[in-house]
Design a protein around this motif. Structure first.
Motif, mmCIF file in Angstrom:
data_model
loop_
_atom_site.group_PDB
_atom_site.id
_atom_site.type_symbol
_atom_site.label_atom_id
_atom_site.label_comp_id
_atom_site.label_asym_id
_atom_site.label_seq_id
_atom_site.Cartn_x
_atom_site.Cartn_y
_atom_site.Cartn_z
ATOM 1 N N HIS A 198 0.831 -1.207 0.000
ATOM 2 C CA HIS A 198 0.000 0.000 0.000
ATOM 3 C C HIS A 198 0.865 1.257 0.000
ATOM 4 C CE1 HIS A 198 -3.525 -2.319 0.226
ATOM 5 N NE2 HIS A 198 -3.549 -2.557 1.533
ATOM 6 N N ARG A 199 1.890 1.279 0.828
ATOM 7 C CA ARG A 199 2.754 2.462 0.896
ATOM 8 C C ARG A 199 3.510 2.669 -0.411
ATOM 9 N NH1 ARG A 199 5.534 2.560 6.978
ATOM 10 N NH2 ARG A 199 3.621 2.058 8.152
ATOM 11 N N LEU A 200 3.969 1.577 -0.994
ATOM 12 C CA LEU A 200 4.697 1.694 -2.258
ATOM 13 C C LEU A 200 3.790 2.245 -3.348
ATOM 14 C CD1 LEU A 200 7.300 1.138 -3.861
ATOM 15 C CD2 LEU A 200 6.434 -1.162 -4.299
ATOM 16 N N SER A 201 2.567 1.746 -3.415
ATOM 17 C CA SER A 201 1.627 2.224 -4.432
ATOM 18 C C SER A 201 1.327 3.703 -4.243
ATOM 19 C CB SER A 201 0.324 1.417 -4.370
ATOM 20 O OG SER A 201 0.549 0.064 -4.658
ATOM 21 N N ALA A 202 1.163 4.099 -2.976
ATOM 22 C CA ALA A 202 0.847 5.497 -2.696
ATOM 23 C C ALA A 202 2.001 6.409 -3.073
ATOM 24 C CB ALA A 202 0.503 5.660 -1.216
ATOM 25 N N ARG A 203 3.212 6.025 -2.715
ATOM 26 C CA ARG A 203 4.363 6.886 -2.983
ATOM 27 C C ARG A 203 4.706 6.926 -4.465
ATOM 28 N NH1 ARG A 203 8.443 5.650 2.156
ATOM 29 N NH2 ARG A 203 6.935 6.198 3.773
ATOM 30 N N VAL A 204 4.634 5.787 -5.130
ATOM 31 C CA VAL A 204 4.916 5.764 -6.562
ATOM 32 C C VAL A 204 3.857 6.563 -7.308
ATOM 33 C CG1 VAL A 204 4.980 4.284 -8.596
ATOM 34 C CG2 VAL A 204 6.202 3.605 -6.532
ATOM 35 N N ASP A 227 4.573 10.356 -6.476
ATOM 36 C CA ASP A 227 5.830 10.931 -6.950
ATOM 37 C C ASP A 227 6.142 10.615 -8.405
ATOM 38 O OD1 ASP A 227 6.318 11.967 -4.415
ATOM 39 O OD2 ASP A 227 7.195 10.081 -3.729
ATOM 40 N N GLY A 228 5.379 9.707 -9.002
ATOM 41 C CA GLY A 228 5.626 9.369 -10.401
ATOM 42 C C GLY A 228 6.957 8.682 -10.613
ATOM 43 N N ILE A 229 7.359 7.822 -9.700
ATOM 44 C CA ILE A 229 8.644 7.151 -9.806
ATOM 45 C C ILE A 229 8.574 6.075 -10.866
ATOM 46 C CG2 ILE A 229 10.389 5.844 -8.537
ATOM 47 C CD1 ILE A 229 9.239 7.088 -5.996
ATOM 48 N N ASP A 230 9.595 5.998 -11.693
ATOM 49 C CA ASP A 230 9.653 4.989 -12.734
ATOM 50 C C ASP A 230 9.718 3.595 -12.120
ATOM 51 O OD1 ASP A 230 11.597 3.290 -14.770
ATOM 52 O OD2 ASP A 230 10.198 4.615 -15.807
ATOM 53 N N ILE A 231 9.206 2.586 -12.858
ATOM 54 C CA ILE A 231 9.139 1.216 -12.356
ATOM 55 C C ILE A 231 10.514 0.685 -11.978
ATOM 56 C CG2 ILE A 231 9.265 0.308 -14.716
ATOM 57 C CD1 ILE A 231 7.449 -1.269 -11.736
ATOM 58 N N THR A 232 11.553 1.149 -12.692
ATOM 59 C CA THR A 232 12.895 0.640 -12.421
ATOM 60 C C THR A 232 13.396 1.051 -11.050
ATOM 61 O OG1 THR A 232 13.857 2.580 -13.500
ATOM 62 C CG2 THR A 232 13.524 0.611 -14.859
ATOM 63 N N HIS A 233 12.754 2.033 -10.412
ATOM 64 C CA HIS A 233 13.199 2.508 -9.106
ATOM 65 C C HIS A 233 12.262 2.063 -7.980
ATOM 66 C CE1 HIS A 233 16.027 4.771 -11.417
ATOM 67 N NE2 HIS A 233 15.112 5.549 -11.928
ATOM 68 N N GLY A 293 11.095 0.751 -2.287
ATOM 69 C CA GLY A 293 10.655 -0.342 -1.438
ATOM 70 C C GLY A 293 11.608 -0.606 -0.288
ATOM 71 N N ARG A 294 12.902 -0.469 -0.521
ATOM 72 C CA ARG A 294 13.878 -0.682 0.552
ATOM 73 C C ARG A 294 13.712 0.357 1.655
ATOM 74 N NH1 ARG A 294 17.208 -1.672 -4.184
ATOM 75 N NH2 ARG A 294 17.647 -3.906 -4.315
ATOM 76 N N GLY A 325 14.241 -8.350 7.048
ATOM 77 C CA GLY A 325 14.315 -7.459 5.892
ATOM 78 C C GLY A 325 14.335 -8.230 4.592
ATOM 79 N N GLN A 326 15.140 -9.312 4.538
ATOM 80 C CA GLN A 326 15.201 -10.118 3.322
ATOM 81 C C GLN A 326 13.865 -10.795 3.041
ATOM 82 O OE1 GLN A 326 18.029 -10.667 1.108
ATOM 83 N NE2 GLN A 326 16.213 -11.280 -0.063
ATOM 84 N N ALA A 327 13.237 -11.328 4.089
ATOM 85 C CA ALA A 327 11.954 -12.007 3.911
ATOM 86 C C ALA A 327 10.898 -11.043 3.377
ATOM 87 C CB ALA A 327 11.503 -12.618 5.238
ATOM 88 N N LEU A 328 10.871 -9.829 3.905
ATOM 89 C CA LEU A 328 9.888 -8.842 3.451
ATOM 90 C C LEU A 328 10.202 -8.388 2.033
ATOM 91 C CD1 LEU A 328 7.441 -7.140 3.919
ATOM 92 C CD2 LEU A 328 8.826 -5.513 5.226
ATOM 93 N N PHE A 329 11.475 -8.196 1.729
ATOM 94 C CA PHE A 329 11.876 -7.804 0.375
ATOM 95 C C PHE A 329 11.479 -8.897 -0.618
ATOM 96 C CE2 PHE A 329 14.793 -7.521 -3.192
ATOM 97 C CZ PHE A 329 14.763 -6.174 -3.496
ATOM 98 N N ASP A 330 11.754 -10.162 -0.265
ATOM 99 C CA ASP A 330 11.382 -11.279 -1.139
ATOM 100 C C ASP A 330 9.877 -11.351 -1.340
ATOM 101 O OD1 ASP A 330 13.997 -12.008 -1.486
ATOM 102 O OD2 ASP A 330 13.949 -13.682 -0.066
ATOM 103 N N SER A 331 9.114 -11.117 -0.292
ATOM 104 C CA SER A 331 7.659 -11.184 -0.398
ATOM 105 C C SER A 331 7.098 -10.044 -1.240
ATOM 106 C CB SER A 331 7.024 -11.151 0.997
ATOM 107 O OG SER A 331 7.351 -12.311 1.726
ATOM 108 N N LEU A 332 7.738 -8.892 -1.180
ATOM 109 C CA LEU A 332 7.239 -7.717 -1.890
ATOM 110 C C LEU A 332 7.656 -7.717 -3.352
ATOM 111 C CD1 LEU A 332 5.658 -5.060 -1.518
ATOM 112 C CD2 LEU A 332 7.826 -3.947 -0.960
#
Length: 515
Positions: A97-103, A106-112, A117-118, A149-156
């Motif tokens: 949810h936070r990633l979707s809201a911020r992207v 802010d219009g951040i490109d998909i590559t970022h 997310g980190r 952190g790794q588990a959450l990164f992998d899940s996201l």
């Protein structure tokens, strides 16, 4: 790397550590390096405001980063680190949810997205650590922080609890018949029971729906209204899943190990004779249209890659697949000119023509490809409607290649005729038989045998059982076949039976007709 001391704060007492392990990023806090550019330079960790130019110019250095790329393998041997995957699932929803809201803001490109997310993961871990401290729990250890952190990164961004299996180079297939019934098939054909990949079937289905929907390039739906899922994963593996129409969610992930392979390699593995390999190589060079058939897991895609390796490197190739499996476009040293098309299922309601918004069929891709000056048009797997694209590719005379599931070479011909008839009411039996028989030159049938070994395991062997040539005919079926290579019962290498006139020069190799 010099030891970095992190300044304590009143808000995050559990996250204060001294890090002195060379080459490893600390899991949470920010560190400073002179003359070091981070992939997150330009991102305010509190607001996620982005200076896109700063991100664009910044190279990624795994050992010089503000927010690290966690690697759980560093802490696999730490016995006291136990991941609560229920907590990770909740955090993944919040992080998404936070990633979707911020992207979106802010219009951040998909590559970022992963960079942002980190930052979000670091924020969530800090919040969770504070909650743990408030509840009177022990402070999180450094290894605990890193594993979470790794588990959450992998899940996201990756495959969550499945990621370690997908990363295992010895595993070829991951077979899931429910969240706690997980098996892996290794390269030698043996099966091994594995740990659960979710705490419940509902959690597994939820995660599959999440990974199907998160792609902004080729999004898929997985829901009671769309109970099947076919998806290409980031590492090139193929995922197939069903739910709601099966007692428990069923998933198979196929890892493509043998991508850069040749007919010579298959000869070395005992899959075919050198004479058979020479014949197939010559057939490809003479632009014969070839269909490779066999049971599931018989090695059809591997054989296709080996045949494609015989295409001269100067030719421009087009591949047409429902999900990328051939990966010719990734082997630029062998074939630098490859246009790879992938079908897209579309989403939402169907329009007046019966098509979903954004749908892109192989037939569409093939139509577009005639403006690309292709030397070869290769249609990956034919399971149904793809037959029309395959026939059109073979009618172009480019020397096309395809695969299909069948129990025999002639059975593959009958199946393709049936697929053509099912493609539309306007296709008659006579037309389907004529189209298939006139445009396919050879059918290669692969067999797979399983041998039980003394230790209780088993080993699989894949080999060429038969090669037939196909011709149009006035007989009742509309076609006739001739055996070129064949393996009798009890044999596991196909012998030469007869050579078409165009390949008669192969007699000069000294091989003898087998029957």
């Amino acid at each position: 790397m010099t030891t970095a001391q992190y300044a304590p704060t009143l808000e995050t007492p559990a996250l204060i550590h001294t890090w002195d392990h060379p080459g490893v990023c600390p899991p949470l806090t920010t560190r400073q390096h002179k003359d070091t550019t981070s992939p997150l330079d330009g991102i305010n960790p509190h607001t996620c405001a982005v200076d896109s130019t700063a991100i664009t110019r910044a190279p990624i250095h795994p050992t010089h980063c503000n927010i690290p790329v966690w690697e759980s393998s560093r802490f696999d041997s730490v016995p006291d680190v136990v991941i609560d995957w229920g907590v990770i699932a909740q955090m993944r929803v919040e992080a998404s949810h936070r990633l979707s809201a911020r992207v979106g803001t802010d219009g951040i490109d998909i590559t970022h997205h992963q960079d942002v997310g980190r930052v979000i993961i670091a924020d969530l871990l800090e919040e969770q650590a504070n909650l743990a401290m408030t509840a009177g729990q022990d402070p999180w250890s450094l290894s605990h922080q890193a594993r979470m952190g790794q588990a959450l990164f992998d899940s996201l961004f990756r495959l969550g609890r499945l990621q370690s299996l997908v990363d295992n180079q010895d595993i070829e297939n991951i077979i899931i018949c429910g969240a706690d019934n997980v098996w892996t098939e290794t390269c030698d054909g043996s099966l091994h029971r594995s740990d659960p990949v979710a705490d419940s079937d509902d959690e597994l289905i939820d995660f599959l729906s999440f990974i199907a929907s998160r792609s902004e390039v080729n999004e898929r739906s997985f829901s009671p209204a769309e109970p099947r899922l076919h998806l290409r994963l980031d590492n090139g593996a193929r995922l197939a899943a069903t739910a709601w129409v099966t007692p428990r969610p069923s998933v198979v992930i196929r890892r493509h190990r043998l991508k850069d392979i040749t007919l010579h390699d298959l000869v070395s593995q005992g899959s075919l004779t050198s004479t058979c390999a020479r014949f197939l190589a010559q057939a490809v060079r003479q632009r014969a249209s070839i269909v490779v058939c066999g049971a599931q897991g018989a090695g059809k895609t591997t054989m296709m890659r080996a045949l494609c390796a015989e295409i001269p490197s100067h030719e421009t190739i087009g591949t047409f697949e429902t999900e990328y499996e051939l990966h010719l476009h990734q082997m630029t040293d062998r074939h630098p000119l490859v246009h790879a098309w992938e079908a897209r299922p579309g989403s939402g309601e169907k329009d007046g023509a019966g098509r979903r918004v954004g749908e892109y069929l192989l037939d569409d891709a093939l139509y577009d490809s005639f403006r690309f000056n292709l030397s070869r048009q290769i249609v990956g797997e034919v399971r149904g409607g793809e037959i029309l694209a395959m026939v059109k590719a073979m009618q172009s005379g480019s020397g096309s290649l395809s695969t299909t599931h069948a129990r025999s070479a002639e059975g593959a011909v009958r199946k393709l005729i049936t697929c053509a008839m099912e493609a539309g009411p306007y296709i008659t039996s006579d037309y389907a038989s004529r189209a298939v028989s006139q445009d396919i030159d050879f059918v290669v049938h692969l067999e797979m045998t399983t041998t039980v070994e003394p230790g209780g395991g088993f080993r699989r062997h894949r080999w060429v059982k038969e090669i037939i040539s196909l011709q149009a005919s006035d007989c009742a079926t509309g076609y006739s076949t001739s055996r070129v290579f064949y393996a009798s019962d009890g044999e596991q290498l196909a012998s030469l039976v007869w050579l078409p006139e165009a390949y008669a020069h192969l007699y000069d190799t000294g091989c003898e007709v087998g029957l």
